[in-house]
Write a protein that holds these residues in place. Sequence first.
Motif, short mmCIF file in Angstrom:
data_model
loop_
_atom_site.label_atom_id
_atom_site.label_comp_id
_atom_site.label_asym_id
_atom_site.label_seq_id
_atom_site.Cartn_x
_atom_site.Cartn_y
_atom_site.Cartn_z
N PHE A 198 -32.41 -22.52 31.01
CA PHE A 198 -31.84 -23.66 31.39
C PHE A 198 -33.29 -24.34 32.39
N GLU A 199 -34.31 -23.69 33.00
CA GLU A 199 -35.30 -23.64 33.75
C GLU A 199 -36.21 -24.43 33.06
N GLU A 200 -36.30 -23.84 31.87
CA GLU A 200 -37.02 -25.04 30.92
C GLU A 200 -36.96 -26.38 30.67
N PHE A 201 -36.00 -26.58 30.69
CA PHE A 201 -35.90 -27.61 30.20
C PHE A 201 -35.20 -28.67 31.36
N SER A 202 -35.26 -27.80 32.38
CA SER A 202 -34.87 -28.53 33.69
C SER A 202 -35.73 -29.09 34.58
N SER A 203 -36.67 -28.60 33.84
CA SER A 203 -38.06 -28.77 35.28
C SER A 203 -38.48 -30.30 35.37
N LYS A 204 -38.04 -30.82 33.84
CA LYS A 204 -38.28 -32.86 33.87
C LYS A 204 -36.98 -33.44 34.89
N LEU A 205 -36.24 -32.30 35.27
CA LEU A 205 -34.91 -33.82 36.04
C LEU A 205 -34.79 -33.34 37.20
N LEU A 206 -34.29 -34.31 37.82
CA LEU A 206 -34.85 -34.73 39.06
C LEU A 206 -33.68 -34.49 39.34
N VAL A 207 -34.23 -33.16 39.83
CA VAL A 207 -32.13 -32.21 40.54
C VAL A 207 -33.10 -31.35 41.71
#
Length: 417
Positions: free
Chosen positions: A165-174
């Motif tokens: 999840f962290e590999e994917f969510s690093s590009k998200l603005l959360v």
Amino acid sequence: MINNNQLLRFTTAGSVDDGKSTLIGRLLYDSKSIFEDQLEAIENTSKQKGHDGVDLALFTDGLRDEREQGITIDVAYRYFTTPKRKFIIADTPGHIEYTRNMITGASTANAALILVDARHGVIEQTKRHSFIASLLQIPHIIVCINKMDLVDYKEETYNKVIQQFEEFSSKLLVKDVRFIPISALNGDNVVNRSENMDWYQGAPLLHTLETMHISSDINKVDMRFPVQTVIRPQSEEHRDYRGYAGRLSSGIMRPGDEVTIMPSGFTSKVKSVELANQPLEEAFAPMSVTVELEDDIDVSRGNMIVRSNNKPEPTQDIEIMLCWLNNSPMQPGAKYLVRHTTNDQKAMIKEIIYKIDINTLDRNPEDKSIGMNEIAKVRLRTTKPLMVDPYRENRSTGSLILINESTNETVAAGMIV
């Protein structure tokens, strides 16, 4: 004491059979937030279906079709209260064809619960729902790694899902992402701490929800009052009265404020603000009030009353991040009806700037085919100016929907960038 509690709105999202309805049922059941007659009805239904115990998913799957198929179709809203906080839950479907329902449930949420099956890890629906939560600027995401009982409560499995999840969510603005290993079926780390996962040192889900900081998503600075209707009483006593009713989208309005009517540009002062025929010293979002101006000027539904020293920029060319909700694909150049606050205008999709690849979050400017549940950045051209703000600054005036005029279907929801 409970009446003065903060209210937390949260939505659940995840793929099919990740256990969203079971998790909500477990929250309600273990926090003793279910009426006896409800519990009795669910127990009887569970017996009829051949279950040994209570089927927790039935607490949210309220439609007959849902119970027969064993899936969630519509957005199910549930309410419960603990001594520390009040909650509104939006339980959304997991099937990809119902992703649009997730947008409905998440649009007003303070937090999003993203469920991941510990056996399968992060899949496309996980990424899709996380990206939508990021687009909608939900401030808190809680990743509930469910069905830990089916992987023998192994910490390695939990850590592997976190890494994915962290590999994917690093590009998200959360801003805030938290991870909790749970078993919704058995109740591990839902309301009570799990004895099977003593390696997990964090708080259970309910404690996390009860103590999470809630920041208001209402813009308190920019006063925006979309006019919904004009009130002209016919009685002799109020023959000269002209009031403008609507809901204050953001900011604060007080008698004496210098205001401008958009898009005409006429100016006046607020003479009075009333709620249920009672005068107010000030009104604040999201109150529904009636406003009277000192000058008799042309104001109608779809106009916006704003403070004269703080005006939005009227525009006919609008760039939006758009999620397509209709079975029929988007047609560049096609004409739609745009609904923005109380303002309806005809518009056309002038340009597809790029399409988002959900799996990689890459932007593809070459792909112009936008189907159901796909997300793209597009440019609209409206027939008349709209008074808009960026979504990141004002959720109410920064969002809109597209409607097919011939069928009256909502075909897309967009956030103004």
